[in-house]
Scaffold this active site. Structure first.
Site, mmCIF file in Angstrom:
data_model
loop_
_atom_site.group_PDB
_atom_site.id
_atom_site.type_symbol
_atom_site.label_atom_id
_atom_site.label_comp_id
_atom_site.label_asym_id
_atom_site.label_seq_id
_atom_site.Cartn_x
_atom_site.Cartn_y
_atom_site.Cartn_z
ATOM 1 N N GLN A 121 94.237 40.906 32.523
ATOM 2 C CA GLN A 121 93.410 40.211 31.532
ATOM 3 C C GLN A 121 93.819 40.611 30.117
ATOM 4 O OE1 GLN A 121 89.320 40.051 32.693
ATOM 5 N NE2 GLN A 121 88.604 39.595 30.641
ATOM 6 N N SER A 139 95.321 45.728 36.918
ATOM 7 C CA SER A 139 93.919 45.325 37.048
ATOM 8 C C SER A 139 93.805 43.987 37.793
ATOM 9 C CB SER A 139 93.269 45.264 35.665
ATOM 10 O OG SER A 139 91.893 45.030 35.770
ATOM 11 N N LEU A 140 93.392 42.920 37.111
ATOM 12 C CA LEU A 140 93.339 41.592 37.719
ATOM 13 C C LEU A 140 94.660 41.244 38.403
ATOM 14 C CD1 LEU A 140 92.541 38.510 37.959
ATOM 15 C CD2 LEU A 140 93.485 38.296 35.647
ATOM 16 N N ARG A 145 84.742 37.749 40.566
ATOM 17 C CA ARG A 145 84.972 39.093 40.026
ATOM 18 C C ARG A 145 84.763 39.101 38.511
ATOM 19 N NH1 ARG A 145 89.605 41.825 37.833
ATOM 20 N NH2 ARG A 145 89.781 44.020 38.446
ATOM 21 N N HIS A 185 86.775 49.082 34.212
ATOM 22 C CA HIS A 185 87.381 50.260 34.838
ATOM 23 C C HIS A 185 86.673 51.562 34.459
ATOM 24 C CE1 HIS A 185 90.402 47.786 36.636
ATOM 25 N NE2 HIS A 185 90.645 47.251 35.467
ATOM 26 N N GLN A 194 88.579 49.684 42.500
ATOM 27 C CA GLN A 194 89.429 49.421 41.334
ATOM 28 C C GLN A 194 88.639 48.990 40.107
ATOM 29 O OE1 GLN A 194 90.708 45.888 40.211
ATOM 30 N NE2 GLN A 194 92.928 46.181 40.288
#
Length: 312
Positions: A10, A90-91, A115, A199, A248
Site C-alpha cells: 500500500q 504487507s498487502l 482486509r 502493523h 501479519q
C-alpha cells in the site's frame, strides 16, 4: 540467474496504474475484468481514472494494487519469464500468494478488499499515526521506541532497509518518538499519510475479523517458495499460511531480513511487480550487488525483458 519477484504494498497506488497493460495484453485485461466481477463494481475505472480520493481509501487501494500486480504477473509469465521465489510487502504478500498458487486471484481480491476495510475500521481516523525514520541505527531506534511507550502505543511497523524504518501507534506517542529520534541523530522523520497505525498491536480488531474471512477460503500447496513478512523465513507448510496472514496485520514487517535471506540463498535478480518502485529502492539500500528490474507498464516491461536477455 536466480530470480525473485517482489510485490508492491500500500502507498504505491496512482491513478492510471495498469492501464497500458490492460490495453495491450489480453491476460491483463482478463484479470481486471475478473476483479470487477468479484467485487461488484468497476475497479478498473478507479485504477485508470480515479478519483484519487476513492483510490486512496484503504479498502479500495488494497484490491487495486493487488489486481494491477497480478495483471503484471500474468504478462511476465506470458513473456516466458520464470522465477524462483516470491515475497510481498504487507498487502503485497497476498499478491505473492497468488503468484505461488496458494490463494486464487478471486479469493485474494475479495479478501484484501475486506482486509482494507477492517484495517480502516480498527482505529478511528486521527487516533493513530505512522512515520518513516531515515538514517537511524536500529538499536538506537528500538531504545527510543521503548522510552516512548509510557506516552502511548508506539511500535516498529516496518524494517524496510538499513536507511528506513517505520514506526506507528497512537498519534501523541509517535510524535514524541519522532522528536526523540530527531534529537538522537535521525536524518529525517517523515509523517506518513495513512488512515491507521498498520502493523501494530492496535490492528488487533482487524486481525480478529480477518481470521474469520481467511477461515472461509481454501488454500492450495505452494508451488514456489514464499517468504513471510512476520518471520522473514520461508513458509514451509500450507497450514502456516492463515495464522501468519492473521498475525501479519499487527506485526512488524521484516522486509530487510527477507531480502537478505533471498540474497544469501543465491538470488541475484529481483523484479518488482506492480505499481511504483519503492521496493527496488529498498533492495538497492540492502545490496548493490544484485540486478533490479520492475514491471508496471509497457516501458518497464520492455526494459526488464531487455535487461534479463543481457544477463542470460
Amino acid at each position: 540467474m536466480k530470480i525473485a519477484l517482489l510485490f508492491s504494498g500500500q502507498g504505491a497506488q496512482y491513478v492510471g496504474m495498469g492501464k497500458e497493460l490492460y490495453d495491450n495484453y489480453e491476460v491483463a485485461k482478463k484479470i481486471f475484468n475478473e476483479a470487477d466481477e468479484a467485487l461488484g463494481f468497476s475497479l478498473k475505472s478507479m485504477c485508470f481514472e480515479g478519483p484519487d480520493t476513492e483510490l486512496n481509501k484503504t479498502e479500495n487501494t488494497q484490491p487495486a494494487i493487488l489486481t494491477t500486480s497480478i495483471a503484471a504477473l500474468k504478462v511476465i509469465q506470458e513473456k516466458g519469464i520464470s522465477f524462483d521465489v516470491v515475497a510481498g510487502l504487507s498487502l503485497g504478500e497476498y499478491s505473492a500468494h497468488v503468484a505461488a498458487g496458494t490463494i486464487s486471484f478471486n479469493d485474494a481480491v475479495t479478501l484484501v478488499k475486506k482486509r482494507g476495510f477492517f484495517m480502516q475500521e480498527a482505529v478511528p481516523l486521527g487516533v493513530g499515526a505512522m512515520s518513516a525514520v531515515l538514517g537511524m541505527d536500529k538499536d538506537v531506534l528500538n531504545s527510543c521506541v521503548n522510552e516512548c511507550k509510557e506516552v502511548g502505543v508506539v511500535e516498529v511497523a516496518n524494517y524496510n532497509c538499513p536507511d528506513q524504518i517505520v514506526i506507528a501507534g497512537e498519534k501523541d506517542a509517535v510524535e514524541k518518538c519522532g522528536t526523540l529520534l530527531s534529537e538522537r541523530g535521525a536524518k529525517r522523520v517523515i509523517p506518513l499519510t495513512v488512515s491507521g497505525p498498520f502493523h501494530t498491536s492496535m490492528m488487533k480488531p482487524a486481525s480478529e475479523r480477518l481470521f474469520g474471512e481467511l477461515d472461509k477460503i481454501e488454500l492450495n500447496e505452494l508451488s514456489i517458495p514464499l517468504i513471510s513478512n512476520v518471520t522473514a523465513e520461508y513458509v514451509n507448510s500450507t497450514t502456516d499460511v492463515k495464522p501468519l496472514l492473521v498475525k501479519q496485520v499487527m506485526s512488524s514487517v521484516k522486509w530487510e531480513d527477507s531480502i537478505k535471506l533471498m540474497i544469501n540463498d543465491g538470488v541475484d535478480t529481483f523484479i518488482e511487480v506492480g505499481p511504483g518502485r519503492a521496493l527496488s529502492g529498498f533492495v538497492r539500500k540492502i545490496s548493490r550487488n544484485v540486478n533490479i528490474f520492475n514491471v508496471e507498464d509497457i516501458k518497464s516491461l520492455d526494459k526488464t525483458i531487455e535487461g534479463l536477455s543481457k544477463l542470460n
